[in-house]
Design a protein around this motif. Structure first.
Motif, PDB file in Angstrom:
ATOM      1  N   GLY A  58       0.644  -1.283   0.333  1.00  0.00           N
ATOM      2  CA  GLY A  58      -0.041  -0.119  -0.472  1.00  0.00           C
ATOM      3  C   GLY A  58       0.702   1.353  -0.010  1.00  0.00           C
ATOM      4  N   TYR A  59       2.265   1.267  -0.669  1.00  0.00           N
ATOM      5  CA  TYR A  59       3.354   2.524  -0.479  1.00  0.00           C
ATOM      6  C   TYR A  59       3.454   2.795  -2.376  1.00  0.00           C
ATOM      7  N   GLY A  60       2.901   4.216  -2.270  1.00  0.00           N
ATOM      8  CA  GLY A  60       3.498   4.602  -3.836  1.00  0.00           C
ATOM      9  C   GLY A  60       4.577   5.976  -4.144  1.00  0.00           C
ATOM     10  N   SER A  61       3.860   6.458  -4.781  1.00  0.00           N
ATOM     11  CA  SER A  61       5.156   7.672  -5.269  1.00  0.00           C
ATOM     12  C   SER A  61       4.887   9.108  -4.184  1.00  0.00           C
ATOM     13  N   GLU A  62       4.097   8.572  -3.090  1.00  0.00           N
ATOM     14  CA  GLU A  62       3.788   9.787  -2.096  1.00  0.00           C
ATOM     15  C   GLU A  62       5.479   9.596  -0.747  1.00  0.00           C
ATOM     16  N   LEU A  63       5.823   8.615  -1.244  1.00  0.00           N
ATOM     17  CA  LEU A  63       7.201   8.512  -0.019  1.00  0.00           C
ATOM     18  C   LEU A  63       8.156   8.857  -1.020  1.00  0.00           C
ATOM     19  N   ILE A  64       7.998   9.333  -1.727  1.00  0.00           N
ATOM     20  CA  ILE A  64       9.431  10.229  -2.681  1.00  0.00           C
ATOM     21  C   ILE A  64       9.094  12.057  -2.405  1.00  0.00           C
ATOM     22  N   ASP A  83       9.646   9.948   2.815  1.00  0.00           N
ATOM     23  CA  ASP A  83       8.559  10.412   3.856  1.00  0.00           C
ATOM     24  C   ASP A  83       8.670   9.143   4.816  1.00  0.00           C
ATOM     25  N   ILE A  84       8.975   8.806   6.125  1.00  0.00           N
ATOM     26  CA  ILE A  84       8.143   7.564   6.921  1.00  0.00           C
ATOM     27  C   ILE A  84       7.890   7.504   8.045  1.00  0.00           C
ATOM     28  N   ASP A  85       7.015   8.961   7.785  1.00  0.00           N
ATOM     29  CA  ASP A  85       5.992   9.535   8.851  1.00  0.00           C
ATOM     30  C   ASP A  85       4.671   8.314   9.062  1.00  0.00           C
ATOM     31  N   GLY A  86       4.655   7.388  10.056  1.00  0.00           N
ATOM     32  CA  GLY A  86       4.018   6.397  10.439  1.00  0.00           C
ATOM     33  C   GLY A  86       4.171   5.558  10.090  1.00  0.00           C
TER      34      GLY A  86
END
Length: 217
Positions: A73-79, A94-97
Protein backbone atom coordinates in the motif's frame (compact mmCIF):
# COMPACT_ATOMS: atom_id res chain seq x y z
CA UNK A 1 -75.30 144.53 -28.76
CA UNK A 2 -73.94 141.39 -30.29
CA UNK A 3 -76.15 140.04 -33.04
CA UNK A 4 -75.31 136.33 -32.57
CA UNK A 5 -75.39 134.19 -29.51
CA UNK A 6 -72.32 132.09 -28.84
CA UNK A 7 -72.48 128.80 -30.71
CA UNK A 8 -72.06 125.69 -28.65
CA UNK A 9 -69.34 123.37 -29.81
CA UNK A 10 -70.68 121.03 -32.46
CA UNK A 11 -68.67 118.02 -31.42
CA UNK A 12 -68.18 116.45 -28.07
CA UNK A 13 -64.63 115.86 -27.09
CA UNK A 14 -63.46 112.62 -28.56
CA UNK A 15 -62.09 110.14 -26.15
CA UNK A 16 -58.65 108.91 -26.96
CA UNK A 17 -58.90 106.36 -29.73
CA UNK A 18 -56.46 103.96 -28.33
CA UNK A 19 -56.09 102.51 -24.90
CA UNK A 20 -52.59 102.01 -23.62
CA UNK A 21 -51.22 98.85 -25.08
CA UNK A 22 -49.95 96.28 -22.68
CA UNK A 23 -46.48 95.11 -23.34
CA UNK A 24 -46.64 92.64 -26.19
CA UNK A 25 -43.99 90.32 -24.87
CA UNK A 26 -43.36 88.80 -21.49
CA UNK A 27 -39.84 88.87 -20.27
CA UNK A 28 -37.94 86.09 -21.98
CA UNK A 29 -35.56 83.95 -20.04
CA UNK A 30 -32.18 84.79 -21.38
CA UNK A 31 -30.23 81.83 -22.61
CA UNK A 32 -31.08 78.16 -22.40
CA UNK A 33 -30.63 76.24 -19.22
CA UNK A 34 -28.37 73.30 -19.84
CA UNK A 35 -28.04 70.75 -17.09
CA UNK A 36 -25.78 67.76 -17.32
CA UNK A 37 -25.17 65.13 -14.68
CA UNK A 38 -21.47 64.59 -14.17
CA UNK A 39 -20.36 61.53 -16.14
CA UNK A 40 -17.84 59.42 -14.26
CA UNK A 41 -15.01 57.90 -16.24
CA UNK A 42 -15.48 54.30 -17.42
CA UNK A 43 -14.84 51.83 -14.65
CA UNK A 44 -13.30 48.42 -15.06
CA UNK A 45 -14.61 45.53 -13.04
CA UNK A 46 -11.97 44.15 -10.65
CA UNK A 47 -9.92 41.44 -12.32
CA UNK A 48 -8.76 38.46 -10.31
CA UNK A 49 -5.02 38.18 -10.38
CA UNK A 50 -3.61 35.14 -12.14
CA UNK A 51 -1.57 32.97 -9.79
CA UNK A 52 2.04 32.38 -10.83
CA UNK A 53 2.77 29.11 -12.59
CA UNK A 54 3.58 26.14 -10.36
CA UNK A 55 7.33 25.39 -10.31
CA UNK A 56 8.29 22.50 -12.53
CA UNK A 57 9.76 20.51 -9.67
CA UNK A 58 6.42 20.53 -7.85
CA UNK A 59 4.73 18.99 -10.88
CA UNK A 60 7.16 16.07 -11.10
CA UNK A 61 6.59 12.78 -9.28
CA UNK A 62 8.56 9.61 -8.82
CA UNK A 63 7.20 6.87 -11.08
CA UNK A 64 6.42 3.50 -9.47
CA UNK A 65 8.03 0.70 -11.51
CA UNK A 66 7.51 -2.33 -9.27
CA UNK A 67 5.96 -3.28 -5.95
CA UNK A 68 6.58 -6.31 -3.75
CA UNK A 69 4.25 -7.72 -2.71
CA UNK A 70 1.94 -6.56 -5.50
CA UNK A 71 -0.63 -5.21 -3.05
CA UNK A 72 1.85 -3.13 -1.05
CA UNK A 73 0.00 0.00 0.00
CA UNK A 74 2.76 2.48 -0.80
CA UNK A 75 3.52 4.56 -3.86
CA UNK A 76 4.89 7.88 -5.10
CA UNK A 77 3.88 9.64 -1.87
CA UNK A 78 7.01 8.11 -0.27
CA UNK A 79 9.30 10.31 -2.44
CA UNK A 80 9.48 14.12 -2.42
CA UNK A 81 11.82 15.63 -5.03
CA UNK A 82 13.91 18.44 -3.58
CA UNK A 83 16.29 19.31 -6.45
CA UNK A 84 17.14 17.99 -9.89
CA UNK A 85 19.70 18.39 -12.65
CA UNK A 86 20.73 16.44 -15.70
CA UNK A 87 23.18 14.35 -13.63
CA UNK A 88 21.68 13.98 -10.14
CA UNK A 89 18.41 14.25 -8.28
CA UNK A 90 17.92 15.03 -4.58
CA UNK A 91 14.91 13.64 -2.75
CA UNK A 92 13.42 13.00 0.69
CA UNK A 93 11.80 9.76 1.87
CA UNK A 94 8.61 10.25 3.89
CA UNK A 95 8.70 7.82 6.83
CA UNK A 96 5.88 9.45 8.80
CA UNK A 97 3.77 6.71 10.41
CA UNK A 98 6.16 3.87 9.52
CA UNK A 99 7.59 1.41 12.03
CA UNK A 100 10.50 -1.04 11.88
CA UNK A 101 13.48 -0.39 9.58
CA UNK A 102 13.54 1.59 6.35
CA UNK A 103 16.29 1.06 3.75
CA UNK A 104 16.88 3.06 0.59
CA UNK A 105 18.89 1.68 -2.31
CA UNK A 106 20.18 4.17 -4.93
CA UNK A 107 23.13 4.82 -7.26
CA UNK A 108 26.14 7.04 -6.53
CA UNK A 109 29.21 7.83 -8.68
CA UNK A 110 31.05 5.01 -6.90
CA UNK A 111 28.27 2.40 -7.06
CA UNK A 112 24.94 1.59 -5.44
CA UNK A 113 24.31 2.38 -1.77
CA UNK A 114 21.98 0.80 0.81
CA UNK A 115 21.11 3.42 3.42
CA UNK A 116 19.17 2.05 6.42
CA UNK A 117 17.43 3.79 9.31
CA UNK A 118 15.99 2.06 12.37
CA UNK A 119 15.11 5.17 14.39
CA UNK A 120 12.03 6.35 12.53
CA UNK A 121 11.29 9.10 15.01
CA UNK A 122 13.72 11.33 13.08
CA UNK A 123 13.46 12.24 9.38
CA UNK A 124 15.85 10.65 6.90
CA UNK A 125 18.40 13.16 5.57
CA UNK A 126 18.00 14.27 1.97
CA UNK A 127 19.50 11.72 -0.44
CA UNK A 128 21.21 12.52 -3.75
CA UNK A 129 21.20 9.84 -6.44
CA UNK A 130 23.03 9.66 -9.74
CA UNK A 131 20.96 9.74 -12.95
CA UNK A 132 21.33 7.50 -15.98
CA UNK A 133 19.49 8.37 -19.18
CA UNK A 134 17.50 11.07 -17.40
CA UNK A 135 16.25 9.05 -14.42
CA UNK A 136 17.51 7.78 -11.07
CA UNK A 137 16.62 4.25 -9.97
CA UNK A 138 15.63 4.11 -6.29
CA UNK A 139 14.12 1.30 -4.20
CA UNK A 140 12.60 1.79 -0.75
CA UNK A 141 12.38 -1.26 1.56
CA UNK A 142 10.21 -1.26 4.69
CA UNK A 143 10.90 -4.08 7.15
CA UNK A 144 8.15 -4.33 9.73
CA UNK A 145 9.78 -7.24 11.62
CA UNK A 146 12.96 -5.30 12.31
CA UNK A 147 14.19 -7.61 15.09
CA UNK A 148 14.58 -10.50 12.68
CA UNK A 149 16.48 -8.56 10.03
CA UNK A 150 20.21 -8.94 9.69
CA UNK A 151 22.13 -5.90 8.40
CA UNK A 152 23.55 -8.00 5.57
CA UNK A 153 20.05 -8.76 4.32
CA UNK A 154 18.86 -5.14 4.12
CA UNK A 155 17.91 -3.76 0.66
CA UNK A 156 16.86 -7.28 -0.28
CA UNK A 157 13.55 -9.15 -0.42
CA UNK A 158 13.40 -11.26 2.76
CA UNK A 159 13.12 -15.02 2.27
CA UNK A 160 12.21 -15.99 5.82
CA UNK A 161 8.58 -14.93 5.59
CA UNK A 162 8.99 -11.73 7.60
CA UNK A 163 6.64 -8.89 6.81
CA UNK A 164 7.96 -6.24 4.45
CA UNK A 165 7.12 -3.91 1.57
CA UNK A 166 9.38 -2.81 -1.28
CA UNK A 167 8.72 -0.17 -3.94
CA UNK A 168 11.02 0.52 -6.89
CA UNK A 169 10.94 4.04 -8.41
CA UNK A 170 12.32 5.89 -11.38
CA UNK A 171 12.78 9.55 -10.46
CA UNK A 172 13.06 12.07 -13.35
CA UNK A 173 16.19 14.21 -13.24
CA UNK A 174 14.97 16.96 -15.55
CA UNK A 175 11.59 18.46 -16.36
CA UNK A 176 10.11 21.01 -18.68
CA UNK A 177 9.18 24.33 -17.04
CA UNK A 178 5.44 24.78 -16.65
CA UNK A 179 4.01 27.19 -19.20
CA UNK A 180 2.00 30.08 -17.73
CA UNK A 181 -1.64 30.07 -18.65
CA UNK A 182 -3.44 33.34 -19.28
CA UNK A 183 -7.17 33.21 -18.70
CA UNK A 184 -9.17 35.68 -20.77
CA UNK A 185 -9.96 38.76 -18.74
CA UNK A 186 -13.38 40.33 -19.13
CA UNK A 187 -13.51 44.11 -19.00
CA UNK A 188 -16.81 45.75 -18.09
CA UNK A 189 -17.37 49.44 -18.84
CA UNK A 190 -20.24 51.17 -17.10
CA UNK A 191 -21.57 54.68 -17.73
CA UNK A 192 -24.05 56.69 -15.68
CA UNK A 193 -27.15 57.73 -17.71
CA UNK A 194 -27.01 61.41 -18.70
CA UNK A 195 -29.95 63.66 -17.71
CA UNK A 196 -31.71 65.70 -20.46
CA UNK A 197 -29.48 68.59 -21.52
CA UNK A 198 -32.17 71.31 -21.84
CA UNK A 199 -34.80 72.55 -19.39
CA UNK A 200 -38.22 73.58 -20.77
CA UNK A 201 -38.32 77.23 -21.86
CA UNK A 202 -41.23 79.47 -20.78
CA UNK A 203 -43.48 80.86 -23.58
CA UNK A 204 -41.91 83.97 -25.11
CA UNK A 205 -45.09 85.99 -25.66
CA UNK A 206 -47.96 86.93 -23.36
CA UNK A 207 -51.52 87.47 -24.74
CA UNK A 208 -51.91 90.97 -26.27
CA UNK A 209 -54.77 93.20 -25.01
CA UNK A 210 -57.12 94.81 -27.60
CA UNK A 211 -55.38 97.79 -29.23
CA UNK A 212 -58.45 100.13 -29.45
CA UNK A 213 -61.07 101.20 -26.94
CA UNK A 214 -64.72 101.81 -28.07
CA UNK A 215 -65.27 105.34 -29.48
CA UNK A 216 -68.00 107.39 -27.83
CA UNK A 217 -70.74 108.71 -30.18
Amino acid sequence: APTEAPVAPTEAPVAPTEAPVAPTEAPVTVGTLTTEAPVPPPTDAPVASTPPPTPCIDLTEANVILKSPDDAGYGSELISIVDMSSETVAFDVDIDGLTGVVSVQYDTPTGDICYSVSDLTQPIPTIEAVCYEGVASVTVFIYFDAASEDECDLCKIPTDGSKYAAVQFEIPCVCEPAQPTDAPVATVTTETPVAPTEAPVAPTEAPVAPTEAPVAP
